[in-house]
Design a protein around this motif. Structure first.
Motif, PDB file in Angstrom:
ATOM      1  N   THR A   1       0.837  -1.203   0.000  1.00 53.71           N
ATOM      2  CA  THR A   1       0.000   0.000   0.000  1.00 53.71           C
ATOM      3  C   THR A   1       0.869   1.249   0.000  1.00 53.71           C
ATOM      4  O   THR A   1       0.374   2.363  -0.193  1.00 53.71           O
ATOM      5  CB  THR A   1      -0.912   0.038   1.236  1.00 53.71           C
ATOM      6  OG1 THR A   1      -0.111   0.090   2.429  1.00 53.71           O
ATOM      7  CG2 THR A   1      -1.819  -1.180   1.275  1.00 53.71           C
ATOM      8  N   HIS A   2       2.164   1.096   0.249  1.00 51.73           N
ATOM      9  CA  HIS A   2       3.163   2.175   0.279  1.00 51.73           C
ATOM     10  C   HIS A   2       2.935   3.186   1.398  1.00 51.73           C
ATOM     11  O   HIS A   2       3.525   4.259   1.397  1.00 51.73           O
ATOM     12  CB  HIS A   2       3.236   2.890  -1.080  1.00 51.73           C
ATOM     13  CG  HIS A   2       3.922   2.073  -2.125  1.00 51.73           C
ATOM     14  ND1 HIS A   2       5.278   1.877  -2.160  1.00 51.73           N
ATOM     15  CD2 HIS A   2       3.415   1.360  -3.164  1.00 51.73           C
ATOM     16  CE1 HIS A   2       5.584   1.103  -3.192  1.00 51.73           C
ATOM     17  NE2 HIS A   2       4.478   0.771  -3.804  1.00 51.73           N
ATOM     18  N   ARG A   3       2.094   2.871   2.354  1.00 52.41           N
ATOM     19  CA  ARG A   3       1.964   3.731   3.529  1.00 52.41           C
ATOM     20  C   ARG A   3       3.032   3.324   4.547  1.00 52.41           C
ATOM     21  O   ARG A   3       3.629   2.256   4.460  1.00 52.41           O
ATOM     22  CB  ARG A   3       0.580   3.623   4.155  1.00 52.41           C
ATOM     23  CG  ARG A   3       0.197   2.214   4.564  1.00 52.41           C
ATOM     24  CD  ARG A   3      -0.976   2.185   5.530  1.00 52.41           C
ATOM     25  NE  ARG A   3      -0.566   2.580   6.881  1.00 52.41           N
ATOM     26  CZ  ARG A   3      -1.341   2.481   7.945  1.00 52.41           C
ATOM     27  NH1 ARG A   3      -2.574   2.033   7.812  1.00 52.41           N
ATOM     28  NH2 ARG A   3      -0.913   2.832   9.130  1.00 52.41           N
ATOM     29  N   PHE A   4       3.285   4.199   5.535  1.00 49.09           N
ATOM     30  CA  PHE A   4       4.234   3.890   6.607  1.00 49.09           C
ATOM     31  C   PHE A   4       3.509   3.095   7.684  1.00 49.09           C
ATOM     32  O   PHE A   4       2.471   3.516   8.184  1.00 49.09           O
ATOM     33  CB  PHE A   4       4.804   5.187   7.193  1.00 49.09           C
ATOM     34  CG  PHE A   4       5.769   4.950   8.324  1.00 49.09           C
ATOM     35  CD1 PHE A   4       7.098   4.650   8.077  1.00 49.09           C
ATOM     36  CD2 PHE A   4       5.329   5.011   9.652  1.00 49.09           C
ATOM     37  CE1 PHE A   4       7.993   4.433   9.118  1.00 49.09           C
ATOM     38  CE2 PHE A   4       6.212   4.786  10.694  1.00 49.09           C
ATOM     39  CZ  PHE A   4       7.544   4.491  10.426  1.00 49.09           C
ATOM     40  N   TRP A   5       4.070   1.947   8.006  1.00 52.15           N
ATOM     41  CA  TRP A   5       3.469   1.085   9.023  1.00 52.15           C
ATOM     42  C   TRP A   5       4.343   1.091  10.276  1.00 52.15           C
ATOM     43  O   TRP A   5       5.543   0.795  10.194  1.00 52.15           O
ATOM     44  CB  TRP A   5       3.368  -0.351   8.515  1.00 52.15           C
ATOM     45  CG  TRP A   5       2.285  -0.567   7.504  1.00 52.15           C
ATOM     46  CD1 TRP A   5       2.402  -0.521   6.146  1.00 52.15           C
ATOM     47  CD2 TRP A   5       0.914  -0.893   7.774  1.00 52.15           C
ATOM     48  NE1 TRP A   5       1.194  -0.784   5.547  1.00 52.15           N
ATOM     49  CE2 TRP A   5       0.264  -1.016   6.521  1.00 52.15           C
ATOM     50  CE3 TRP A   5       0.180  -1.086   8.945  1.00 52.15           C
ATOM     51  CZ2 TRP A   5      -1.079  -1.334   6.411  1.00 52.15           C
ATOM     52  CZ3 TRP A   5      -1.164  -1.399   8.837  1.00 52.15           C
ATOM     53  CH2 TRP A   5      -1.788  -1.512   7.592  1.00 52.15           C
TER      54      TRP A   5
ATOM     55  N   GLN B   1       8.352   0.916   5.567  1.00 52.24           N
ATOM     56  CA  GLN B   1       7.667   1.380   4.365  1.00 52.24           C
ATOM     57  C   GLN B   1       8.361   0.817   3.142  1.00 52.24           C
ATOM     58  O   GLN B   1       9.597   0.812   3.066  1.00 52.24           O
ATOM     59  CB  GLN B   1       7.648   2.908   4.296  1.00 52.24           C
ATOM     60  CG  GLN B   1       6.823   3.456   3.121  1.00 52.24           C
ATOM     61  CD  GLN B   1       6.664   4.962   3.196  1.00 52.24           C
ATOM     62  OE1 GLN B   1       7.480   5.657   3.802  1.00 52.24           O
ATOM     63  NE2 GLN B   1       5.608   5.481   2.587  1.00 52.24           N
TER      64      GLN B   1
ATOM     65  N   ARG C   1       0.088  11.306  -5.543  1.00 47.53           N
ATOM     66  CA  ARG C   1       0.062  10.381  -4.415  1.00 47.53           C
ATOM     67  C   ARG C   1       1.057  10.778  -3.332  1.00 47.53           C
ATOM     68  O   ARG C   1       0.762  10.713  -2.133  1.00 47.53           O
ATOM     69  CB  ARG C   1       0.386   8.962  -4.896  1.00 47.53           C
ATOM     70  CG  ARG C   1       0.357   7.894  -3.816  1.00 47.53           C
ATOM     71  CD  ARG C   1       1.033   6.627  -4.276  1.00 47.53           C
ATOM     72  NE  ARG C   1       2.465   6.841  -4.481  1.00 47.53           N
ATOM     73  CZ  ARG C   1       3.267   5.963  -5.092  1.00 47.53           C
ATOM     74  NH1 ARG C   1       2.774   4.853  -5.597  1.00 47.53           N
ATOM     75  NH2 ARG C   1       4.565   6.230  -5.234  1.00 47.53           N
ATOM     76  N   ASP C   2       2.246  11.223  -3.758  1.00 52.51           N
ATOM     77  CA  ASP C   2       3.333  11.482  -2.807  1.00 52.51           C
ATOM     78  C   ASP C   2       3.424  12.937  -2.364  1.00 52.51           C
ATOM     79  O   ASP C   2       4.359  13.289  -1.631  1.00 52.51           O
ATOM     80  CB  ASP C   2       4.670  11.068  -3.432  1.00 52.51           C
ATOM     81  CG  ASP C   2       4.718   9.582  -3.763  1.00 52.51           C
ATOM     82  OD1 ASP C   2       3.974   8.812  -3.127  1.00 52.51           O
ATOM     83  OD2 ASP C   2       5.496   9.200  -4.651  1.00 52.51           O
TER      84      ASP C   2
END
Length: 316
Positions: free
Chosen positions: A16-20, A61, A150-151
């Motif tokens: 998903t390219h989010r930071f986890w 990420q 997106r970014d």
């Protein structure tokens, strides 16, 4: 959950390219944070570029770029990608046909038999009329702008305005909008200190990214599609069309929402439209199965009369 199944689940979350946060991943996978760290190391050994931040607020990420590692797709996601590529291969997105065919061949080749059967059924049971007449788009321009949206990454590009003037724009991209056969970029123009919509086919070359980030602003009205639609309606055109339609306003609005304005007048309504081509107005009116009266311009009455005589002669 087995180690392989857990790693696939971890990869699905990271894609998903989010930071986890490490704790969030551990909770999702029902393992310890130490196990998450080991699984991330295994993904790196397989070629996935995963960034890690240490400390209390640490996490992971998946970095974009570099060599493309294998994708993990659910069945419905794989079918959705193949459907989109098939539409693009058929001219659904001008300029993408050859690239889409190559990508579609690879995607279908990797599908398990059960998914290939679904795609074969879709192909054999669907008929389509190829699109034509739209501007040709550059795949690299579209993908660069999509990633910048997106970014939250500023971009600059050369742009040819409607009057033919060549300019350079520095913008904060917000959203891309597809209306009919045209694509638009909704962005905040840093030099003009205001929001703008840009026709993507008028962008010269590939936009230049900065590697920086900006704090997102809220587009006027909170909706990018409405912003573009309102701009198109208010933009000066050669002809201002006004037609009284013997149909409920809701029915006309359902079709005309993106191109014109509709005002209810009892059981009927008045449709207004700005356009450079009266042929476009004729095509729109031909879609309605109701009586109508052209109030302006008189040139539209003449065009409709000419078209009507041609059709009448053809059916005599």
């Amino acid at each position: 959950m087995s180690t392989s199944a857990r790693m696939l689940r971890l990869l699905s979350l990271l894609q998903t390219h989010r930071f986890w946060a490490g704790g969030d991943l551990a909770d999702r996978l029902e393992v310890s944070e130490r196990t998450v760290r080991r699984d991330v190391e295994r993904l790196r050994e397989l070629g996935y570029d995963v960034d890690a931040v240490r400390g209390v607020a640490g996490g992971y990420q998946l970095r974009a770029g570099g060599a493309m590692a294998p994708l993990l797709l659910e069945d419905d996601e794989a079918v959705a990608i193949a459907v989109g590529l098939r539409a693009a291969a058929g001219g659904g997105v001008p300029g993408f046909e050859d690239t889409a065919v190559q990508a579609l061949t690879k995607v279908i080749g990797l599908m398990p038999p059960r998914l290939r059967r679904r795609m074969d059924a879709l192909k054999t049971q669907t008929d389509a009329l190829p699109w034509s007449g739209g501007p040709t788009l550059d795949a690299e321009v579209l993908t660069t702008l999509a990633q910048a949206c997106r970014d939250d990454e500023p971009v600059s590009f050369g742009y040819t305005a409607a009057d033919g003037a060549a300019t350079t724009r520095r913008v904060e991209p917000h959203r891309m909008v597809n209306i009919g056969r045209r694509w638009y970029l909704v962005a905040y123009d840093r030099d003009r200190h205001d929001w703008r919509s840009f026709r993507i086919d008028r962008i010269a070359g590939t936009p230049t990214t900065t590697g920086q980030r900006f704090a997102p602003r809220e587009v006027p009205g909170g909706d990018a599609v409405a912003f573009v639609s309102n701009g198109l309606r208010s933009r000066p055109q050669r002809h201002q069309v006004r037609v009284r339609m013997a149909a409920p306003a809701a029915d006309v609005e359902a079709y005309m929402g993106r191109w014109g304005n509709v005002e209810a007048t009892g059981d009927s309504c008045v449709m207004t439209l700005n356009t450079d081509s009266l042929d476009w107005a004729v095509m729109i009116l031909a879609n309605f199965d109701c009586d109508f009266t052209v109030e302006e311009p008189t040139e539209l009455v003449e065009v409709l009369s000419r078209v009507g005589r041609r059709f009448a002669d053809a059916t005599a």
